[in-house]
Design an enzyme around this catalytic site. Structure first.
Site, PDB file in Angstrom:
ATOM      1  N   GLU A 122       5.616  24.161 -22.048  1.00  0.00           N
ATOM      2  CA  GLU A 122       5.869  22.771 -21.963  1.00  0.00           C
ATOM      3  C   GLU A 122       5.426  22.048 -23.463  1.00  0.00           C
ATOM      4  O   GLU A 122       4.929  20.791 -23.132  1.00  0.00           O
ATOM      5  CB  GLU A 122       5.102  21.987 -20.775  1.00  0.00           C
ATOM      6  CG  GLU A 122       5.649  22.294 -19.536  1.00  0.00           C
ATOM      7  CD  GLU A 122       5.045  21.650 -18.533  1.00  0.00           C
ATOM      8  OE1 GLU A 122       3.940  21.042 -18.422  1.00  0.00           O
ATOM      9  OE2 GLU A 122       5.666  21.372 -17.328  1.00  0.00           O
ATOM     10  N   GLU A 158       9.733  25.692 -12.980  1.00  0.00           N
ATOM     11  CA  GLU A 158       8.726  25.347 -11.978  1.00  0.00           C
ATOM     12  C   GLU A 158       9.272  24.199 -11.236  1.00  0.00           C
ATOM     13  O   GLU A 158       9.700  22.967 -11.731  1.00  0.00           O
ATOM     14  CB  GLU A 158       7.666  24.588 -12.855  1.00  0.00           C
ATOM     15  CG  GLU A 158       6.720  25.762 -13.804  1.00  0.00           C
ATOM     16  CD  GLU A 158       5.485  24.955 -14.576  1.00  0.00           C
ATOM     17  OE1 GLU A 158       4.992  23.984 -14.028  1.00  0.00           O
ATOM     18  OE2 GLU A 158       5.076  25.605 -15.354  1.00  0.00           O
TER      19      GLU A 158
END
Ligand code: GAL
Length: 841
Positions: free
Chosen positions: A177, A246
């Site tokens: 991320e 995710e």
């Protein structure tokens, strides 16, 4: 696939031949086949090796193809170049267990991982190499990141674990991320992101690399999505597949926070929408959350439990109905695999918030997803001249473009009733708890030789370097006899400001109180009247960290510790102790002497007693305990303890803290699955301790003679500590006549087509138990939920008989909602449903 016998295990297990993993715009391509993949995150250090095979098997039975894990750098590289892969950190063993289950693996190396794991997974020592800045073009950071990544890749290569070598690893991830943070690091950030990608690619693993939430992922890696929903995500290049790394089926907890839940209907909705809109790999983060043992929890304040409301609970039991509902979903999606991945796609609008995505392949096979994203209203739609009823916020899956085999809002899976059954820590023959405790009290303040004296405060993390949660600081003040408050019997007030995370205050060795930050916000103030006497007074603070920060721009520099201490109420007003000479000591004595480990147990003088002191701060308790009987997972009830650390046989159970969440926060009785989910939407536990039970893996117990050690910081009652066995004591189901079913259970058994299409109620008790009694059974319009069903005004009086006949004394049974079984629906014309609650024993 071929079968190979393993000399150590003596069994046959499937081993994939060297597999070629590539991709196109549609999906990953494994050995020339496009693949639609369901993946499940299970983090190896969040359980124990003895649990790994069972967890992987539970995922496989749940319809999962791939296990995903991060690699936990700070658990592996304990100091520069000093690697550890034992116990819970035996990565190779974990990957091989996945391989033996015939599943694939996604290895998210990071090595920055966030993950609510201490310091986001990066070793604390790296921060103290001068000049290092994490996650940017800092030479030392990049050097160590590359060295660790290479080490892991080489380890996997040596063991032939990449798919290109015949192993299970089909994808590897670099960074995590970073797209959210790159901007904060300017040009350095950009360079670092590109460097990370090319460093990864140059490792030559033979499998593709991914970067999640990396909006400018270079062409050599696949950018992937993390969110509660990823149906609207588009990869940043047209020839890359749409991958969801995710999908959060729940959320994590912080000490003092609420208990978040994500409803199974919404998780299924998000997954179905993703595949409807062209997705091809979906990973549940987490599928099994597990436990942050020892001091591995990130912070501040992440709980020791990392249950996550995941499809498999912290203790390793399937969470039903979530696990079962997703299993049904996976089966439905898999039925569409070929058409979806190889077919022509058309999108058809069926009205406001209504659409169908239809995939037809060259053989004429057709699969469709029809969705209603209206978050309030159920709708009926016409699709290919057939009318379909779609509950609000739901997707129906039609693997043949005709029959609905699954609707995300219709949960037909059973629910489990899970109990934590208490056991005394040790039973005498008469069943009385006669446990003898060894007790050791620490002194409040500096023990042994001080580490240093300094005017003013230090940063706690820079001082302890996270070798311990604890830092003592002590000073003394002199109180003249003429102070008014002494004469009046009043008390001055202590005023503290801190960067976090928490502290316990002591005055003249007496515990005064605890100050702490809230949620994930660590700074706090603490105000408390204090008793001072004429003459010298010793004031001590035990500064606490409760897990280091796990993410955020420059998170590696976020500190903790006191910033101001004043006392108000003297003749001369307020005195400021902030620049006084403070004496410092890192850690507490018992921890320093490792009195929780076999080799350190005897380094202090314990006092033995059947009546251990309660409400006493800074106290170590030790007892010899039996393993609870049976083989169910074990928890430990710490509700009556204050805050501290616990060990069994030297294994680190973790931090305990039955800190309560605020009553003022919002919680729900029943959660409405409809509409966008966020972690505050479906919380429970307002005004209750966030975590009262602490998982102790079964494999840590010997039958008897186990050494339990507790370090209590502020005061508790050890006699109230109980072991608990996690037991499924009952099962429930609540299924309507019109619920779709994949029909798999009824294959070959039924004579007429109507029966074939009947909804099924499937009940299963845990192994070695049977359905021994019915608590409730009603076909008609029952209401309520598992544990509190009520009959409605339509009720077939034969309901119990029918269910008993099918299920009593069986481990597993199926009840068909046919007219033959339930003839006496008292509300003709309306479709009925069957609610059942049964006891397993
Ligand atoms: C993501 C992160 C994960 C985990 C998750 C929340 O942003 O990539 O590592 O922290 O949030 O559980």
């Amino acid at each position: 696939m071929r079968l190979v016998s393993n000399p150590t295990l003596g069994v046959l297990f499937p081993v994939a031949q060297p597999g070629n993993v590539t991709y196109d715009r549609r999906s990953l391509i494994i050995d020339g086949q496009r693949k639609l993949l369901i993946s499940a995150a299970i983090h190896y250090p969040r359980s124990v090796p003895a649990m790994w095979p069972g967890l992987v098997q539970t995922a496989k039975e749940g319809g999962v193809d791939v296990i995903e894990t991060y690699v936990f750098w700070n658990g592996h590289e304990l100091s520069p170049g000093n690697y550890y892969f034992g116990g819970r950190f035996d990565l190779v063993k974990f990957v091989k267990i996945v391989q033996q289950a015939g599943m694939h693996l996604i290895l998210r190396i990071g090595p920055f991982i966030a993950a609510e794991w201490n310091y986001g997974g990066v070793p604390v020592w790296l921060h103290y190499i001068p000049g290092t800045v994490f996650r940017t073009n800092s030479t030392t950071f990049m050097y160590h990141m590359q060295r660790f990544t290479t080490y892991i890749v080489n380890l996997m290569k040596q063991e032939k674990l990449f798919a290109s070598q015949g192993g299970p690893i089909i994808l590897a991830q670099i960074e995590n991320e970073y797209g959210y943070y790159e901007q904060f690091y300017g040009e350095g950030g950009k360079q670092y992101a590109m460097w990370a990608a090319s460093m990864a690619v140059s490792q030559n693993t033979g499998v593709p690399w991914i970067m999640c939430q990396q909006f400018d992922a270079p062409d050599s890696v696949i950018g992937t999505c993390n969110s509660f929903y990823c149906d609207q995500f588009t990869p940043n290049s047209p020839n890359k597949p749409k991958i969801w790394t995710e999908n959060w089926p729940g959320w994590f907890k912080t000490f003092g926070g609420r208990d978040p839940h994500r409803p199974p209907e919404d998780v299924a909705f998000a997954v179905a929408r993703f595949f409807q809109k062209g997705g091809s790999v979906q990973n549940y983060y987490m599928y099994h959350g597990g436990t942050n043992f020892g001091r591995t929890a990130g912070g501040p304040f992440i709980t020791t439990s990392y249950d996550y409301d995941a499809p498999v609970d912290e203790y390793g039991l399937p969470r039903l109905p979530k696990w079962g509902h997703l299993k049904e979903l996976h089966r439905a999606i898999k039925l569409c695999e070929h058409a979806v991945l190889n077919g022509e796609h058309v999108n058809i609008s069926l009205g406001p918030s209504l659409e169908a995505d239809v995939y037809t392949d060259s053989s004429g096979a057709c699969a469709a997803f029809i969705s209603n994203i209206d978050d309030k209203n159920d709708k009926t739609v016409e699709f290919r001249n057939v009318s379909y009823h779609l509950p609000a916020w739901s997707v129906s899956i039609l693997p043949d473009c005709k029959n609905v085999v699954f609707n995300t809002a219709k949960v037909s899976s059973q629910s489990n009733i899970v109990e934590m059954v208490p056991e005394n820590l040790q039973q005498s023959d008469k069943g009385v708890n006669t446990l003898k405790w060894d007790v050791f009290k620490e002194t409040a303040g500096i023990w042994g030789k001080a580490d240093f004296v300094k005017n003013g405060f230090v940063d706690q993390i820079n001082t302890t370097k996270d070798t311990t949660d604890y830092l003592w600081l002590t000073t003394s003040i002199f109180i003249g006899e003429d102070e008014e408050f002494l004469k009046k019997g009043s008390k001055p007030v202590l005023l503290i400001e801190s960067k976090g995370h928490a502290l316990h205050a002591f005055v003249n060795q007496e515990y005064l109180g605890t100050g702490t930050g809230n949620g994930t916000h660590s700074p706090f103030t603490f105000k408390n009247p204090i008793s001072l006497r004429a003459g010298r007074n010793e004031i001590s603070f035990l500064g606490l960290t409760v897990g280091l920060q796990t993410a955020g721009p420059y998170y590696d520099f976020i500190g903790a510790g006191l910033t101001s201490i004043k006392i108000k109420g003297f003749n001369n007003g307020t005195i400021d102790l902030s620049s006084y000479a403070w004496t410092y000591k890192i850690g507490v004595l018992g921890e320093h002497l490792r009195i929780y480990q076999e080799d350190g147990l005897n380094s202090v003088n314990w006092t033995s007693t059947y009546e251990p002191p309660k409400g006493q701060s800074l106290t170590w308790y030790k007892a010899i305990v039996d393993a609870p009987p049976g083989d169910e997972p074990v928890g430990m009830d710490m509700l009556q303890m204050g805050k501290g650390l616990a060990w069994l046989n030297g294994e680190e159970i973790g931090r305990y803290w039955p800190r309560k969440s605020s009553k003022k926060l919002e919680c729900v009785q029943e959660c409405d699955y409809r509409g966008k989910f966020n972690p505050d939407k479906c919380d429970t536990g307002c005004g209750e301790p966030t975590q009262k039970w602490y998982h102790i893996p079964r494999s840590w117990f010997k039958p008897s003679g186990n050494i339990l050690v507790i370090f209590e910081e502020k005061g508790g009652d050890p006699k109230k500590i109980r072991f608990l066995r996690r037991k499924v004591s009952g099962v429930c189901a609540n299924v309507a006549e019109d619920y779709p079913s994949t029909g798999i259970e009824s294959q070959g058994e039924d004579r007429n087509e109507k029966d074939n299409n009947a909804s099924l109620v499937h009940l299963t008790c845990p192994k070695n138990t049977v359905i021994s009694a019915l608590k409730f059974a009603s076909f008609g319009n029952p209401s309520g939920s598992c544990g509190s069903y009520r009959q409605g005004n339509c009720h077939d009086p034969n309901s119990s008989l029918v269910v008993e006949k099918a299920c009593l004394n069986k481990n597993d049974c199926v009840i068909k909602l046919t007219e033959e079984n339930f003839k006496n629906n008292l509300c003709p014309g309306k479709s009925g449903k069957l609610a059942v609650e049964a006891v397993c024993s």
